[in-house]
Every structure is written in structure tokens, then in C-alpha cells.
Design a protein around this motif. Sequence first.
Motif, PDB file in Angstrom:
ATOM      1  N   LEU A   1       0.787  -1.237  -0.026  1.00  0.00           N
ATOM      2  CA  LEU A   1      -0.042   0.124  -0.012  1.00  0.00           C
ATOM      3  C   LEU A   1       0.872   1.152  -0.129  1.00  0.00           C
ATOM      4  CD1 LEU A   1      -2.755  -1.258   2.585  1.00  0.00           C
ATOM      5  CD2 LEU A   1      -3.076  -0.898   0.147  1.00  0.00           C
ATOM      6  N   ASP A   2       2.151   1.031   0.648  1.00  0.00           N
ATOM      7  CA  ASP A   2       2.982   2.324   0.526  1.00  0.00           C
ATOM      8  C   ASP A   2       3.484   2.703  -0.599  1.00  0.00           C
ATOM      9  OD1 ASP A   2       2.517   2.680   3.144  1.00  0.00           O
ATOM     10  OD2 ASP A   2       4.438   1.624   4.006  1.00  0.00           O
ATOM     11  N   THR A   3       3.406   1.439  -1.817  1.00  0.00           N
ATOM     12  CA  THR A   3       3.907   2.073  -3.005  1.00  0.00           C
ATOM     13  C   THR A   3       2.956   2.653  -3.910  1.00  0.00           C
ATOM     14  OG1 THR A   3       3.232  -0.160  -3.841  1.00  0.00           O
ATOM     15  CG2 THR A   3       5.230  -0.178  -2.763  1.00  0.00           C
ATOM     16  N   ILE A   4       1.849   2.896  -3.416  1.00  0.00           N
ATOM     17  CA  ILE A   4       0.756   3.525  -4.144  1.00  0.00           C
ATOM     18  C   ILE A   4       1.164   5.039  -4.332  1.00  0.00           C
ATOM     19  CG2 ILE A   4      -1.763   4.753  -4.199  1.00  0.00           C
ATOM     20  CD1 ILE A   4      -2.529   2.125  -2.687  1.00  0.00           C
ATOM     21  N   PRO A   5       1.268   5.817  -5.392  1.00  0.00           N
ATOM     22  CA  PRO A   5       1.659   7.106  -5.547  1.00  0.00           C
ATOM     23  C   PRO A   5       0.695   8.088  -4.655  1.00  0.00           C
ATOM     24  CG  PRO A   5       1.131   6.207  -7.826  1.00  0.00           C
ATOM     25  CD  PRO A   5       0.649   5.080  -6.669  1.00  0.00           C
ATOM     26  N   GLY A   6       1.693   9.193  -4.340  1.00  0.00           N
ATOM     27  CA  GLY A   6       1.278  10.218  -3.172  1.00  0.00           C
ATOM     28  C   GLY A   6      -0.381  10.664  -3.397  1.00  0.00           C
ATOM     29  N   GLY A   7      -0.480  10.989  -4.625  1.00  0.00           N
ATOM     30  CA  GLY A   7      -1.806  11.596  -4.887  1.00  0.00           C
ATOM     31  C   GLY A   7      -3.167  10.649  -4.709  1.00  0.00           C
ATOM     32  N   TYR A   8      -2.820   9.328  -4.586  1.00  0.00           N
ATOM     33  CA  TYR A   8      -3.759   8.036  -4.495  1.00  0.00           C
ATOM     34  C   TYR A   8      -3.726   7.489  -3.260  1.00  0.00           C
ATOM     35  CZ  TYR A   8      -4.144   9.048  -9.547  1.00  0.00           C
ATOM     36  OH  TYR A   8      -4.340   9.600 -10.672  1.00  0.00           O
ATOM     37  N   ARG A   9      -2.751   7.912  -2.410  1.00  0.00           N
ATOM     38  CA  ARG A   9      -2.509   7.254  -0.954  1.00  0.00           C
ATOM     39  C   ARG A   9      -3.537   7.359   0.058  1.00  0.00           C
ATOM     40  NH1 ARG A   9       3.396   7.313   1.077  1.00  0.00           N
ATOM     41  NH2 ARG A   9       3.626   6.563  -1.150  1.00  0.00           N
ATOM     42  N   LEU A  10      -3.921   6.133   0.265  1.00  0.00           N
ATOM     43  CA  LEU A  10      -4.978   6.323   1.500  1.00  0.00           C
ATOM     44  C   LEU A  10      -4.460   6.478   2.836  1.00  0.00           C
ATOM     45  CD1 LEU A  10      -6.407   2.721   0.781  1.00  0.00           C
ATOM     46  CD2 LEU A  10      -7.485   4.979   0.158  1.00  0.00           C
ATOM     47  N   PRO A  11      -5.391   7.134   3.830  1.00  0.00           N
ATOM     48  CA  PRO A  11      -4.930   7.371   5.243  1.00  0.00           C
ATOM     49  C   PRO A  11      -4.149   6.161   5.839  1.00  0.00           C
ATOM     50  CG  PRO A  11      -7.136   8.361   4.759  1.00  0.00           C
ATOM     51  CD  PRO A  11      -6.792   7.306   3.447  1.00  0.00           C
ATOM     52  N   ASP A  12      -3.270   6.536   6.765  1.00  0.00           N
ATOM     53  CA  ASP A  12      -2.601   5.693   7.633  1.00  0.00           C
ATOM     54  C   ASP A  12      -3.695   4.531   8.400  1.00  0.00           C
ATOM     55  OD1 ASP A  12      -0.386   6.529   6.898  1.00  0.00           O
ATOM     56  OD2 ASP A  12      -0.015   7.469   8.734  1.00  0.00           O
ATOM     57  N   SER A  13      -4.859   5.155   8.817  1.00  0.00           N
ATOM     58  CA  SER A  13      -5.820   4.142   9.345  1.00  0.00           C
ATOM     59  C   SER A  13      -6.429   3.383   8.595  1.00  0.00           C
ATOM     60  CB  SER A  13      -6.951   5.086  10.070  1.00  0.00           C
ATOM     61  OG  SER A  13      -7.587   5.841   8.866  1.00  0.00           O
TER      62      SER A  13
END
Length: 323
Positions: A112-124
Motif C-alpha cells: 500500500l505504501d507503493t501507491i503514488p502520493g496523490g492516491y495514497r490512503l490515510p494511515d488508518s
Amino acid sequence: MSEGVAHLKDVGSKTQVAVAGAVAGLVSRFIIAPLDVIKIRLQLQTHSLSDPLSLPTIRGGPIYSGTLGTLKSILREEGLTGLWKGNIPAEAMYLAYGSLQFSAYTYTSHLLDTIPGGYRLPDSANSFIAGAAGGAFATTVTYPLDLLRTRFAAQGRERVYRSIWASIQNIATQEGPTGFFRGLGAGVSQIVPYMGLFFTSYEGLKPVLATSNLPLPFGTSDALAGVIASVLSKTAVYPLDTTRKRLQVQGPTRALYVHRNIPAYKGIVRTLTQIWRSEGRRGLYRGLTVSLLKAAPASAVTMWTYERTMKGLLLLEERMVEG
């Protein structure tokens, strides 16, 4: 997140995660085994002594009244070893489950951390998805062991299965391969929200508790965060856990367990509906008290052991590199 408090996904190699998870699973299982047997016996009981109106309809098998009453009854009827029935398949399950769960959790988190910044989900959200994925994967792989654990724990003085190997042969012959996966749908339906909520709560609570100046009753923020997260998530999904246990003892041996009046169930929704109609809301939550008594220390021990084992492995690695 405060300095010095790391997420689980950020610590250790794949091998170290697997080893730490396995050790945590083994230790926690050994400690909570008696509470697990008590919980299963209560979950399989279709009536309670606290409900006088149900007494005339009770047929077969001892009737347990509460956690303490169940404990006394098992000790009286089956001895101390009765509290560890099903412990061999359970230890094997916890060994594999702990390793698979933490490995899948960290793998999914890194993915999940590899998802590009603009599409990244919240940590929770990442914690929820990773926890759910880890729980679903570990549950599916180890489910036959979970089923054997339940069936052995459901046995009274009269044995249904003489040994682990005999149980495997019996189920394979009489029920086929699918017999080892009775109730899997309920198991996955339960574990996905449970582990998702657990890891979300744990990752959120751990840094808050670590930076607080409050005296911690369980000694560390890891343990206390594990306790709180476990209680919240376990209560939310408990009816599905009861459903899973009722489905696991279905089949040709259903009438041979310590509770001889277990009804026939089929499917998750039908089982939930049938329990609700015949036993009410209390039927869905039977054994919740002992389940929380079990889940809280189990989660505290699991997370405490995992974190300490991981620190030990990292220290060992560091010393080997220096040496």
C-alpha cells in the motif's frame, strides 16, 4: 506519530516478522487455552441456566452457567487436562497463524505504501486493509486446524475422536475435503473486520499511550494498546464467531459432543437468523464475557511478545554484523 514509536510494518525483515509472529502465537495460545475451551463450550450451548423458561426444553449434555460455573464443571467432570482439550491443533494453528498473519500484514502494508502520493490512503485505512488481509489469509490457510481445535474442545468425557490423526481420517472419510472448512465463510467474515479494526485501533493507540504520562496497568503501551484494540474489535464481530463455532461442529458427529442438542445449521445468514429466533440476542453473544477475558490478555501477550521478540532478533542481527 511521535519520535521513537514505529509502526509494525517498519520493523524487521520478512524472516524476523515470521519468527516473531510464530513465537507470539505460541506463547499467547498456551496462556489462554483454558479460557478458549470455556468459551467454546458456552458458545455451543443453546440454552442458559440463567433463563428458567428454557430449562424444560434442554435435552442431553451438561448445562453450564457462566464462566466460573463452566470452569468448575469441566474440572469436576474431566479434570485439569479438560481445560487444554484441542491444544495440540490449536498450538499448531497459532504457530502458523501468527507467522502468516504478521507476514501478510507487513507485506500488504508495504504494498500500500507503493501507491503514488496523490492516491495514497490515510494511515488508518492502510492499517485496516493490511490487518484484514493478514487475518483473512492466515484464517483460510490454518482453518482445518481451527476446526479440529473446536471439535476437540467440544468433546466431553466420551471421546468423539481418539487422536489428531483419527480425527483427520474420520473427517476426510465421512465429510470429504469440504468437511475441514465448515464455517470458513463465517470465519473470514468475522476475521476481516476484526483484524482490520484491531490493527487500526492498535496502530492508533500505541503512539498515544507511549507518549502519555499515565501509569500503564499492563506495563507497556504495546500491551495496553493490544488489550483495548482487542476488546473493541472482538465485541463488534462476536456474533460471527458464535456462528463459526456452531457451523464447525456440524456433520455426522454433531450429536456426539458434550452438548448433544446442537441444532443443525447451514449457511452464515441462516445460522445467525436461527440463533436469533430461538435464543435471542443473548444467544449470539453467549460466552462474550470469557471471550473478552481471553482476548484481552491474549492480544496483550501477543503484541508484547511480538515486539520483544522482534527487538531481540534485531539485537541479535546487530551483534552478528558487528562480530
